[in-house]
Design a protein around this motif. Structure first.
Motif, PDB file in Angstrom:
ATOM      1  N   GLY A   1       1.627   6.622  -6.952  1.00 36.38           N
ATOM      2  CA  GLY A   1       0.537   7.246  -7.245  1.00 36.38           C
ATOM      3  C   GLY A   1      -0.388   6.323  -8.053  1.00 36.38           C
ATOM      4  O   GLY A   1      -1.003   6.728  -8.864  1.00 36.38           O
ATOM      5  N   LEU A   2      -0.282   5.232  -7.881  1.00 30.92           N
ATOM      6  CA  LEU A   2      -0.867   3.912  -8.793  1.00 30.92           C
ATOM      7  C   LEU A   2      -2.433   4.113  -8.423  1.00 30.92           C
ATOM      8  O   LEU A   2      -3.192   3.568  -8.996  1.00 30.92           O
ATOM      9  N   ASN A   3      -2.751   4.753  -7.194  1.00 27.94           N
ATOM     10  CA  ASN A   3      -4.188   4.645  -6.604  1.00 27.94           C
ATOM     11  C   ASN A   3      -4.999   5.838  -7.185  1.00 27.94           C
ATOM     12  O   ASN A   3      -5.960   6.152  -6.996  1.00 27.94           O
TER      13      ASN A   3
ATOM     14  N   PRO B   1       3.670   7.876 -13.074  1.00 27.43           N
ATOM     15  CA  PRO B   1       4.844   7.840 -12.360  1.00 27.43           C
ATOM     16  C   PRO B   1       5.771   8.683 -12.452  1.00 27.43           C
ATOM     17  O   PRO B   1       6.435   9.218 -11.388  1.00 27.43           O
ATOM     18  N   GLU B   2       5.768   9.398 -13.531  1.00 27.30           N
ATOM     19  CA  GLU B   2       6.803  10.509 -13.528  1.00 27.30           C
ATOM     20  C   GLU B   2       6.445  11.977 -12.853  1.00 27.30           C
ATOM     21  O   GLU B   2       7.097  12.793 -12.507  1.00 27.30           O
ATOM     22  N   ALA B   3       5.203  11.992 -12.770  1.00 25.96           N
ATOM     23  CA  ALA B   3       4.549  13.035 -11.942  1.00 25.96           C
ATOM     24  C   ALA B   3       4.928  13.148 -10.314  1.00 25.96           C
ATOM     25  O   ALA B   3       4.892  13.965  -9.678  1.00 25.96           O
ATOM     26  N   ALA B   4       5.146  11.971 -10.006  1.00 26.54           N
ATOM     27  CA  ALA B   4       5.235  11.631  -8.549  1.00 26.54           C
ATOM     28  C   ALA B   4       6.427  12.135  -7.856  1.00 26.54           C
ATOM     29  O   ALA B   4       7.347  12.775  -8.338  1.00 26.54           O
TER      30      ALA B   4
ATOM     31  N   ARG C   1       0.888  -1.161  -0.150  1.00 25.41           N
ATOM     32  CA  ARG C   1      -0.033  -0.089   0.080  1.00 25.41           C
ATOM     33  C   ARG C   1       1.008   1.331  -0.033  1.00 25.41           C
ATOM     34  O   ARG C   1       0.656   2.271  -0.892  1.00 25.41           O
ATOM     35  N   GLU C   2       1.887   1.225   0.938  1.00 23.11           N
ATOM     36  CA  GLU C   2       2.637   2.383   0.733  1.00 23.11           C
ATOM     37  C   GLU C   2       3.418   2.597  -0.440  1.00 23.11           C
ATOM     38  O   GLU C   2       3.591   3.731  -0.850  1.00 23.11           O
ATOM     39  N   LEU C   3       3.769   1.727  -1.226  1.00 22.72           N
ATOM     40  CA  LEU C   3       4.672   1.622  -2.600  1.00 22.72           C
ATOM     41  C   LEU C   3       3.502   2.250  -3.541  1.00 22.72           C
ATOM     42  O   LEU C   3       3.738   3.159  -4.316  1.00 22.72           O
TER      43      LEU C   3
END
Length: 61
Positions: free
Chosen positions: A50-52, A58-61, A43-45
């Motif tokens: 930002g997959l949730n 992923p690049e925006a995170a 869940r942390e990953l």
């Protein structure tokens, strides 16, 4: 005398089986703790990546 031996064997087998059951229950509890920890790490990953989010990037995170 044969029946006394059989009763003693049954008692010993019952004791052995109860110990095995206790050991298996402890293993299950340990596996459940491990699964819970792994789910928390996942869940942390997912949150960090930002997959949730609906349009995860992923690049925006």
């Amino acid at each position: 005398m044969c029946s006394v031996t059989n009763i003693q064997q049954v008692k010993w087998q019952l004791h052995a089986d109860m110990e095995k059951l206790k050991d298996i229950d402890e293993q299950i509890a340990g596996a459940e703790r491990a699964m819970s920890l792994l789910a928390e790490r996942r869940r942390e990953l997912v949150n960090r990546l930002g997959l949730n989010k609906p349009d995860h990037d992923p690049e925006a995170a």
